[in-house]
Motif scaffolding. Structure first.
Motif, PDB file in Angstrom:
ATOM      1  N   ILE A 165     -33.149  19.648  28.371  1.00 30.52           N
ATOM      2  CA  ILE A 165     -33.409  20.969  27.775  1.00 30.52           C
ATOM      3  C   ILE A 165     -34.885  21.348  27.941  1.00 30.52           C
ATOM      4  CG2 ILE A 165     -31.528  20.710  26.114  1.00 30.52           C
ATOM      5  CD1 ILE A 165     -34.920  20.771  24.614  1.00 30.52           C
ATOM      6  N   LEU A 166     -35.125  22.638  27.864  1.00 30.82           N
ATOM      7  CA  LEU A 166     -36.482  23.187  27.775  1.00 30.82           C
ATOM      8  C   LEU A 166     -36.482  24.177  26.621  1.00 30.82           C
ATOM      9  CD1 LEU A 166     -37.134  24.017  31.552  1.00 30.82           C
ATOM     10  CD2 LEU A 166     -38.242  22.183  30.264  1.00 30.82           C
ATOM     11  N   GLY A 200     -39.268  30.019  20.691  1.00 36.77           N
ATOM     12  CA  GLY A 200     -37.897  29.803  20.241  1.00 36.77           C
ATOM     13  C   GLY A 200     -36.838  30.009  21.289  1.00 36.77           C
ATOM     14  N   ASP A 201     -37.229  30.259  22.553  1.00 37.89           N
ATOM     15  CA  ASP A 201     -36.248  30.398  23.634  1.00 37.89           C
ATOM     16  C   ASP A 201     -35.959  29.019  24.224  1.00 37.89           C
ATOM     17  OD1 ASP A 201     -36.144  33.196  23.403  1.00 37.89           O
ATOM     18  OD2 ASP A 201     -37.951  33.403  24.630  1.00 37.89           O
ATOM     19  N   ALA A 202     -34.681  28.793  24.574  1.00 41.75           N
ATOM     20  CA  ALA A 202     -34.298  27.476  25.088  1.00 41.75           C
ATOM     21  C   ALA A 202     -33.208  27.602  26.132  1.00 41.75           C
ATOM     22  CB  ALA A 202     -33.810  26.586  23.939  1.00 41.75           C
ATOM     23  N   VAL A 203     -33.208  26.654  27.064  1.00 42.84           N
ATOM     24  CA  VAL A 203     -32.141  26.540  28.063  1.00 42.84           C
ATOM     25  C   VAL A 203     -31.825  25.059  28.252  1.00 42.84           C
ATOM     26  CG1 VAL A 203     -32.802  28.633  29.319  1.00 42.84           C
ATOM     27  CG2 VAL A 203     -33.739  26.412  30.031  1.00 42.84           C
ATOM     28  N   HIS A 204     -30.620  24.791  28.728  1.00 36.34           N
ATOM     29  CA  HIS A 204     -30.318  23.440  29.193  1.00 36.34           C
ATOM     30  C   HIS A 204     -30.106  23.495  30.697  1.00 36.34           C
ATOM     31  CE1 HIS A 204     -25.954  23.787  30.032  1.00 36.34           C
ATOM     32  NE2 HIS A 204     -25.914  24.632  29.015  1.00 36.34           N
ATOM     33  N   LEU A 205     -30.381  22.373  31.351  1.00 41.85           N
ATOM     34  CA  LEU A 205     -30.315  22.313  32.812  1.00 41.85           C
ATOM     35  C   LEU A 205     -29.241  21.334  33.271  1.00 41.85           C
ATOM     36  CD1 LEU A 205     -33.530  22.823  31.943  1.00 41.85           C
ATOM     37  CD2 LEU A 205     -33.716  23.023  34.415  1.00 41.85           C
ATOM     38  N   VAL A 208     -34.735  21.290  14.983  1.00 38.85           N
ATOM     39  CA  VAL A 208     -35.984  20.572  14.676  1.00 38.85           C
ATOM     40  C   VAL A 208     -37.224  21.335  15.134  1.00 38.85           C
ATOM     41  CG1 VAL A 208     -34.917  18.293  14.666  1.00 38.85           C
ATOM     42  CG2 VAL A 208     -35.804  19.223  16.809  1.00 38.85           C
ATOM     43  N   GLY A 209     -37.046  22.520  15.724  1.00 43.26           N
ATOM     44  CA  GLY A 209     -38.202  23.244  16.244  1.00 43.26           C
ATOM     45  C   GLY A 209     -38.825  22.561  17.437  1.00 43.26           C
ATOM     46  N   TYR A 210     -37.974  22.041  18.323  1.00 42.87           N
ATOM     47  CA  TYR A 210     -38.453  21.307  19.482  1.00 42.87           C
ATOM     48  C   TYR A 210     -39.300  22.207  20.381  1.00 42.87           C
ATOM     49  CZ  TYR A 210     -38.484  17.677  23.006  1.00 42.87           C
ATOM     50  OH  TYR A 210     -38.896  16.696  23.864  1.00 42.87           O
ATOM     51  N   VAL A 211     -40.285  21.609  21.049  1.00 41.40           N
ATOM     52  CA  VAL A 211     -41.122  22.335  22.008  1.00 41.40           C
ATOM     53  C   VAL A 211     -41.309  21.460  23.242  1.00 41.40           C
ATOM     54  CG1 VAL A 211     -43.398  23.309  22.491  1.00 41.40           C
ATOM     55  CG2 VAL A 211     -42.351  23.670  20.248  1.00 41.40           C
ATOM     56  N   GLY A 212     -41.036  22.022  24.417  1.00 39.99           N
ATOM     57  CA  GLY A 212     -41.275  21.307  25.664  1.00 39.99           C
ATOM     58  C   GLY A 212     -39.995  20.881  26.337  1.00 39.99           C
ATOM     59  N   GLU A 266     -42.930  23.224  34.143  1.00 44.02           N
ATOM     60  CA  GLU A 266     -42.396  23.914  32.959  1.00 44.02           C
ATOM     61  C   GLU A 266     -42.996  23.339  31.686  1.00 44.02           C
ATOM     62  OE1 GLU A 266     -40.576  26.648  32.849  1.00 44.02           O
ATOM     63  OE2 GLU A 266     -40.629  26.701  35.033  1.00 44.02           O
ATOM     64  N   GLN A 267     -43.172  22.020  31.630  1.00 49.89           N
ATOM     65  CA  GLN A 267     -43.829  21.405  30.479  1.00 49.89           C
ATOM     66  C   GLN A 267     -45.221  22.003  30.255  1.00 49.89           C
ATOM     67  OE1 GLN A 267     -43.499  17.090  31.607  1.00 49.89           O
ATOM     68  NE2 GLN A 267     -43.005  16.879  29.438  1.00 49.89           N
TER      69      GLN A 267
END
Length: 461
Positions: free
Chosen positions: A213-214, A219-224, A266-270, A311-312
């Motif tokens: 995931i990114l 708050g935007d997210a995608v999975h690859l 969890v408010g993940y980032v990265g 992307e990171q």
């Protein structure tokens, strides 16, 4: 975007990060121990700083030395790679307090997901499926035994602070439980300085599937998509592929949605990886989240065309994701073989040495991530990973054939040098692997079959 990034790591991942930075016009600082003074990244980076002697605790795990190197060179961000300090909430917090951007999740997220029991609770609250087990760390052996009896054998005992496949033992029945508990506790204390354990149901013939995931700071997210990581020995991965063979598309989609829900919770980032155990009926349950770039990230890059390290860096600098879920399209199949300097004939014992000859494979759609070169001396103090050989093709069958050709071309030779190349070729040739009908027991089956064959050969002499 950052002006200068300090890479707080070594080996192939340090060099791989430096290359992405160079493409982005970002200056790099390598740090190195005395043992790594001749490493490839030291020569490649714009600057290099010696941070201590060979022992990791006095160099790559020495937080004050890493922070001082960042300040002395004017770095404004620190990329931790994988391993070492990459998932250490204390290190992330020290970076934050020293006006250095940690390329990864905030320290609070690292602490929450680093505690496997807390991660299980959080993911259950977010709606992710969880295997039956203890609600938190078990206080003592008898408490753990009661949990095991309640959920039913087989069970797996895991380190609450664990990661990387370490600090876990399987108990098939009540008679094996005490030994599994004792061994897991001892290993957890040794590796993580924390003996806390939890217990959950063990799934025999399971598959190990992970979702990349990114998620950005907005708050935007995608999975690859997913990676199949079931070719492993003692929970250590040897070969990965993407996508996972014989896994229904609707299951992959639901796993991706679950991973994103967990990241939001969890408010993940990265960049992060959500790992799942998949049973024979394609039912999946959350295992853990890895808050860093993974060793096997290149297979996702090859099928999606997304540079995960870049992307990171963009996310860490505050940029919005340039991707939406509809933009993520997987094409073909990619395989990754980990070439470790280990001797499979001696129970995969480390076999470091000097590479008198090191010839890499080439040809269409073959990628090699390595820090090795002819004349390189692999230090015995660190991880045995020498190279990652990757192959992409439009179909899985073609990707396997291409990987077989690539491994045939690979040469890593020198006094005492042994690698896992030959064993990986055995994996690729095995019908269970070729058909996609394999699970986490494949490697142990291959080892057992080789042992039986050797025993039969001796008995007929």
């Amino acid at each position: 975007m950052f002006a200068k990034v300090l890479i707080a790591n070594r080996g192939e991942i340090a060099l791989r990060i430096a290359r992405s930075c160079r493409e982005m016009g970002v200056a790099t600082v390598a740090v190195y121990s005395t043992e790594d003074r001749d490493s490839a990244v030291v020569a490649y980076a714009d600057e290099a700083v010696h941070i201590g002697p060979g022992a990791s605790r006095r160099s790559y795990l020495n937080i004050p030395a890493v922070i001082q190197a960042a300040h002395n060179t004017g770095a404004d961000a620190v990329h931790p790679g994988y391993g070492f300090l990459s998932e250490d909430p204390d290190f992330a917090e020290v970076c934050e307090k020293n006006d250095l951007t940690f390329v990864g999740p905030p320290s609070g997220v690292l602490a929450r997901l680093g505690d496997k029991c807390a991660a299980r609770r959080t993911m259950a609250e977010a709606g992710l499926p969880i295997l039956p087990g203890s609600q938190g760390p078990v206080a003592a052996l008898e408490d753990a035994r009661r949990v095991a009896e309640r959920i039913g054998f087989p069970v797996i005992v895991k380190a609450a602070a664990g990661g990387g496949g370490r600090g876990m033992r399987v108990a098939d029945g009540p008679g094996a439980f005490q030994a599994a508990y004792t061994e897991a506790s001892r290993e957890a204390q040794s590796l993580f300085d924390d003996a806390a354990l939890y217990v959950e149901r063990y799934v025999p013939r399971a598959r190990h599937i992970e979702v990349q995931i990114l998620r950005d700071t907005h708050g935007d997210a995608v999975h690859l998509g997913v990676r199949e990581c079931s070719v492993q020995r003692r929970h250590q991965k040897l070969l990965e592929e993407s996508p996972a063979p014989r896994l229904p598309g609707e299951v992959i989609a639901r796993m991706g949605e679950s991973a994103i829900a967990g990241a939001h919770a969890v408010g993940y980032v990265g960049a992060g990886t959500f790992e799942f155990v998949v049973d024979a009926q394609a039912g999946f349950s959350f295992m853990e989240a890895n808050c860093r770039i993974q060793v096997e990230h290149p297979v996702t890059e090859l099928v999606t065309g997304v540079d995960l390290v870049q992307e990171q860096l963009r996310i860490a600098s505050g940029e919005r994701l340039g991707l939406r879920q509809r933009d993520v399209q997987g094409h073909g199949t990619a395989l990754e073989c980990r070439i470790n300097m280990e001797d499979p004939d001696r129970n995969f014992a480390p076999a470091p040495g000097t590479l008198e000859s090191f010839r890499l494979p080439g040809g269409p759609f073959v990628r090699v991530d390595t820090h090795g070169y002819p004349g390189y001396r692999m230090p015995a103090l660190y991880d045995s990973l020498l190279a990652k050989v990757l192959a992409w093709a439009p179909t899985r069958e073609q990707a396997i054939e291409r990987m077989e050709r690539a491994l045939e071309e690979l040469r890593a030779e020198g006094p005492g040098v042994r690698t896992t190349t030959g064993f990986l070729r055995r994996v690729l040739a095995d019908e269970r692997f070729r058909s996609g009908s394999y699970d986490t027991g494949l490697v142990e089956h291959l080892i057992g079959e080789a042992s039986d064959h050797a025993g039969e050969s001796r008995s007929t002499r």
